[in-house]
Design an enzyme around this catalytic site. Structure first.
Site, PDB file in Angstrom:
ATOM      1  N   GLU A  30      26.855   1.182  23.554  1.00  0.00           N
ATOM      2  CA  GLU A  30      26.660  -0.255  23.958  1.00  0.00           C
ATOM      3  C   GLU A  30      26.077  -0.857  22.583  1.00  0.00           C
ATOM      4  O   GLU A  30      25.005  -0.789  22.246  1.00  0.00           O
ATOM      5  CB  GLU A  30      25.645  -0.292  25.334  1.00  0.00           C
ATOM      6  CG  GLU A  30      26.030   0.314  26.449  1.00  0.00           C
ATOM      7  CD  GLU A  30      27.172  -0.347  27.101  1.00  0.00           C
ATOM      8  OE1 GLU A  30      27.387  -1.512  26.800  1.00  0.00           O
ATOM      9  OE2 GLU A  30      27.670   0.282  28.036  1.00  0.00           O
ATOM     10  N   CYS A  49      22.294  -9.153  23.273  1.00  0.00           N
ATOM     11  CA  CYS A  49      23.924  -8.397  22.653  1.00  0.00           C
ATOM     12  C   CYS A  49      24.866  -9.478  23.335  1.00  0.00           C
ATOM     13  O   CYS A  49      25.887  -9.728  22.743  1.00  0.00           O
ATOM     14  CB  CYS A  49      24.083  -6.826  23.385  1.00  0.00           C
ATOM     15  SG  CYS A  49      23.729  -6.963  24.992  1.00  0.00           S
ATOM     16  N   LYS A  81      14.437   8.048  24.010  1.00  0.00           N
ATOM     17  CA  LYS A  81      13.521   7.589  22.675  1.00  0.00           C
ATOM     18  C   LYS A  81      13.735   5.890  22.851  1.00  0.00           C
ATOM     19  O   LYS A  81      14.800   5.311  22.642  1.00  0.00           O
ATOM     20  CB  LYS A  81      14.446   8.073  21.488  1.00  0.00           C
ATOM     21  CG  LYS A  81      13.533   7.477  20.328  1.00  0.00           C
ATOM     22  CD  LYS A  81      14.068   7.689  19.063  1.00  0.00           C
ATOM     23  CE  LYS A  81      14.836   6.116  18.822  1.00  0.00           C
ATOM     24  NZ  LYS A  81      13.745   5.006  18.353  1.00  0.00           N
ATOM     25  N   GLU A 120      26.905 -10.725  13.977  1.00  0.00           N
ATOM     26  CA  GLU A 120      25.960 -11.002  14.924  1.00  0.00           C
ATOM     27  C   GLU A 120      24.374 -11.408  14.367  1.00  0.00           C
ATOM     28  O   GLU A 120      23.943 -10.671  13.322  1.00  0.00           O
ATOM     29  CB  GLU A 120      25.470  -9.537  15.448  1.00  0.00           C
ATOM     30  CG  GLU A 120      24.812  -9.624  16.775  1.00  0.00           C
ATOM     31  CD  GLU A 120      24.774  -8.364  17.404  1.00  0.00           C
ATOM     32  OE1 GLU A 120      24.387  -7.236  17.089  1.00  0.00           O
ATOM     33  OE2 GLU A 120      24.648  -8.270  18.800  1.00  0.00           O
TER      34      GLU A 120
HETATM   35  P1  NAD Z   1      18.941  -0.543  16.254  1.00  0.00           P
HETATM   36  O1  NAD Z   1      20.611  -0.241  16.204  1.00  0.00           O
HETATM   37  O2  NAD Z   1      18.534  -0.739  14.992  1.00  0.00           O
HETATM   38  O3  NAD Z   1      18.319   0.416  16.959  1.00  0.00           O
HETATM   39  C1  NAD Z   1      18.578   0.769  18.366  1.00  0.00           C
HETATM   40  C2  NAD Z   1      17.983   2.264  18.611  1.00  0.00           C
HETATM   41  O4  NAD Z   1      18.467   3.075  17.837  1.00  0.00           O
HETATM   42  C3  NAD Z   1      16.454   2.251  18.475  1.00  0.00           C
HETATM   43  O5  NAD Z   1      15.682   3.213  19.211  1.00  0.00           O
HETATM   44  C4  NAD Z   1      16.467   2.816  16.947  1.00  0.00           C
HETATM   45  O6  NAD Z   1      15.520   3.589  16.583  1.00  0.00           O
HETATM   46  C5  NAD Z   1      17.823   3.899  17.010  1.00  0.00           C
HETATM   47  N1  NAD Z   1      18.385   4.181  15.848  1.00  0.00           N
HETATM   48  C6  NAD Z   1      18.471   3.619  14.754  1.00  0.00           C
HETATM   49  N2  NAD Z   1      19.081   4.249  13.743  1.00  0.00           N
HETATM   50  C7  NAD Z   1      19.704   5.080  14.426  1.00  0.00           C
HETATM   51  C8  NAD Z   1      20.137   6.752  13.874  1.00  0.00           C
HETATM   52  N3  NAD Z   1      20.696   6.589  12.678  1.00  0.00           N
HETATM   53  N4  NAD Z   1      20.251   7.481  14.809  1.00  0.00           N
HETATM   54  C9  NAD Z   1      19.771   7.689  16.141  1.00  0.00           C
HETATM   55  N5  NAD Z   1      19.230   6.481  16.438  1.00  0.00           N
HETATM   56  C10 NAD Z   1      18.956   5.495  15.721  1.00  0.00           C
HETATM   57  O7  NAD Z   1      19.171  -1.793  17.115  1.00  0.00           O
HETATM   58  P2  NAD Z   1      18.169  -3.017  17.281  1.00  0.00           P
HETATM   59  O8  NAD Z   1      17.857  -3.959  16.334  1.00  0.00           O
HETATM   60  O9  NAD Z   1      16.964  -2.114  18.048  1.00  0.00           O
HETATM   61  O10 NAD Z   1      18.532  -3.982  18.709  1.00  0.00           O
HETATM   62  C11 NAD Z   1      19.757  -4.732  18.514  1.00  0.00           C
HETATM   63  C12 NAD Z   1      21.110  -4.519  18.468  1.00  0.00           C
HETATM   64  O11 NAD Z   1      21.397  -3.839  20.011  1.00  0.00           O
HETATM   65  C13 NAD Z   1      22.053  -5.498  18.591  1.00  0.00           C
HETATM   66  O12 NAD Z   1      23.076  -5.243  17.585  1.00  0.00           O
HETATM   67  C14 NAD Z   1      22.228  -5.861  19.890  1.00  0.00           C
HETATM   68  O13 NAD Z   1      23.762  -6.426  20.014  1.00  0.00           O
HETATM   69  C15 NAD Z   1      22.285  -4.366  20.528  1.00  0.00           C
HETATM   70  N6  NAD Z   1      22.484  -4.391  21.690  1.00  0.00           N
HETATM   71  C16 NAD Z   1      23.359  -3.798  22.580  1.00  0.00           C
HETATM   72  C17 NAD Z   1      23.569  -4.044  24.130  1.00  0.00           C
HETATM   73  C18 NAD Z   1      24.602  -3.712  24.724  1.00  0.00           C
HETATM   74  O14 NAD Z   1      24.572  -3.615  25.958  1.00  0.00           O
HETATM   75  N7  NAD Z   1      25.803  -3.654  24.318  1.00  0.00           N
HETATM   76  C19 NAD Z   1      22.178  -4.455  24.550  1.00  0.00           C
HETATM   77  C20 NAD Z   1      21.116  -4.941  24.020  1.00  0.00           C
HETATM   78  C21 NAD Z   1      21.149  -4.555  22.636  1.00  0.00           C
END
Ligand code: NAD
Length: 475
Positions: free
Chosen positions: A249, A283, A174, A383
């Site tokens: 992650e 991230c 997804k 963050e």
């Molecule tokens: P997000 O958590 O809003 O969404 C990430 C994904 O999770 C999306 O596909 C979203 O639809 C899904 N999601 C959201 N709520 C969910 C739930 N309740 N159940 C299942 N899936 C759910 O994050 P974002 O805004 O898309 O991305 C930014 C974040 O990602 C930042 O915190 C960043 O640090 C993190 N990030 C981490 C890494 C890493 O490798 N550690 C890499 C890139 C981004």
């Protein structure tokens, strides 16, 4: 330049090698000007059921191929992605506003690089080994659910999907709902590479519906999640009912530490690049610069000068260094943190709240540097995910380590200084990855977090082993 298909609509989910149109769709909005640039499917739990069924059906055949044959197919996938890199760069620039130059350089170039590296590592994994009278066998976990964020839309997909496939798993992916446009390109590349139908399935939609359906599904053996710490917590909780394996992650609050014997010009150039590339939406963005108190003002002056090179503008312009942040919601959030920094008494060096003059119609943030930031203040702890850098003064090496480790996160860090001193500081940091004197990214090194930055590792050999079950056969 390669000709570009400017029709980016996502025609449907990708299940069992077929495009499955959705009954409900959502609009993808450009952060540059609020224009609707595409539509994408909004999936349901029933779409996840169908994708899981396809993945389970495809599993024995794919797992039975063996690692070497799977690595060959994934090597071809890397080539197929490279052949589509111009479309990938444009799709990502369109959906999240990344400057086209950076989109080519990182967003489009990293995925085939990582895919090639993972395929090559197949030969280095101990798929079977002896331990006394036991034969240890690495087997696929089964069906892997992959949930990914919007900031590096294809790279974050590839770092989990490709190792999972190499290890013999099949996948239900997804992608982030606001950045789905490389999904169909990946599906097309996978089919062209000869990945059998059902081995990779893509269901588009929101986290609360499709994401949670994946996390909860009894037919999914592992969920690998990249995204915010808040959503990761929820995924782990939902997945707990079926006791599936969970890889997380999550977010970060990287400290870049300048020791007093560092080359400050190098510190400033590297830190700004890692802080502001992708408009700070990474991230591992270096969002805190820790400097010796006695050298604070000298380093801040260098930062002010170097920051002038970071032009904000239209992502389609080849000379733009910073585009908008990915959405209006993201603008509100980042701008709110800049206002909070001022309210908490941080010293504004450049930038500040409000729209960028001349670009008022889009989600453009003024790249911002705060100096003399209190390490316990909100902007130094949370963050932000935007182009905002906090400079924090420390008194001695122990103080620098204490501040660097003093957030709930533990993803990445950077240290600059004489090699042996910088390395000894690197050993004391509670993170998964540290750059010493600008040490460069390599897909051979595992990447992942400690504390609330997550569990597990991606990339490197560990990033493949993460997607295996170890069976001991006692002989
Ligand atoms: P997000 O958590 O809003 O969404 C990430 C994904 O999770 C999306 O596909 C979203 O639809 C899904 N999601 C959201 N709520 C969910 C739930 N309740 N159940 C299942 N899936 C759910 O994050 P974002 O805004 O898309 O991305 C930014 C974040 O990602 C930042 O915190 C960043 O640090 C993190 N990030 C981490 C890494 C890493 O490798 N550690 C890499 C890139 C981004």
């Amino acid at each position: 330049m390669t000709s570009i298909d400017l029709t980016y609509d996502v025609p449907g989910h990708w299940v069992a090698g077929t495009v499955v149109p959705a009954t409900t769709t959502m609009e993808i909005v450009s952060p540059v000007d609020g224009r609707v640039v595409a539509t994408a499917p909004l999936g349901t739990a029933a779409d996840v059921d169908r994708a899981v069924e396809a993945a389970r059906t495809a599993l024995p055949g794919w797992a039975g191929l063996g690692p070497a044959a799977r690595a060959d197919v994934l090597g071809v996938l890397a080539d197929e992605l490279t052949a589509r890199s111009e479309r990938i760069a444009h799709a990502i620039s369109t959906e999240i506003g990344v400057p086209i130059g950076f989109s080519r350089l990182a967003q489009a170039a990293f995925p085939p690089l990582v895919t090639k590296a993972v395929a090559a590592l197949a030969a280095e994994i101990s798929w079977e080994e002896r331990a006394g009278n036991a034969l240890l066998v690495r087997e696929p976990v089964g069906v892997v659910g992959a949930i990914t964020p919007w900031n590096f839309p294809l790279q974050q997909v590839v770092t989990k999907v490709v190792p999972a496939l190499l290890a013999g798993n099949t996948v239900v992916l997804k992608p982030a709902e606001t950045a789905p446009l490389t999904g169909p390109i990946l599906a097309e590349a996978a089919a062209a590479a000869g990945i059998p139908a059902g081995v990779l399935n893509i269901v588009y939609g929101t986290g609360s519906v499709v994401g949670e359906a994946i996390a909860a599904h009894p037919g999914i053996d592992m969920v690998s999640f990249t995204g915010s710490t808040a959503a990761g917590r929820r995924v782990a909780a939902v997945a707990a009912d079926t006791v599936k394996r969970v890889g997380l992650e999550l977010g970060g609050k990287t400290a870049s530490i300048a020791l007093d014997d560092a080359d400050f010009d190098e510190v400033v150039a590297e830190t700004l690049q890692y802080a502001w590339s992708n408009s700070g939406q990474a991230c591992g963005a270096w969002t805190r610069l820790l400097v010796p108190a006695a050298r604070h003002d000298e380093i801040v002056a260098k930062l002010r000068e170097a920051a002038a090179e970071y032009t904000v503008g239209d992502p389609a312009d080849e000379t733009t260094r910073l585009g908008p942040v990915a959405s209006e919601a993201q603008w509100q959030r980042v701008n709110g943190y800049i206002e909070k920094g001022l309210a908490e008494g941080a010293e504004l060096v450049i930038g500040g709240p409000g729209r960028v003059p001349g670009l008022e119609g889009g989600a453009f943030i003024r790249p911002t540097i705060f100096a003399n930031v209190d390490p316990d203040s909100t902007i130094a702890q949370e963050e932000i995910f935007g182009p905002v850098l906090s400079v924090i003064a420390y008194t001695d090496d122990d103080d620098a380590v204490r501040i660097a480790n003093g957030t709930p996160y533990g993803l990445t860090a950077a240290v600059f200084g004489s090699d042996s001193r910088a390395l000894s500081i690197a050993r004391r940091l509670e993170v998964g990855q540290v750059h010493v004197n600008g040490g460069a990214f390599t897909p051979l090194a595992p990447f992942g977090g400690r504390k609330q930055s997550g569990t597990g590792r991606e990339m490197g050999k560990s990033g493949i082993e993460e997607f295996t079950e170890l069976k001991a056969i006692l002989l």
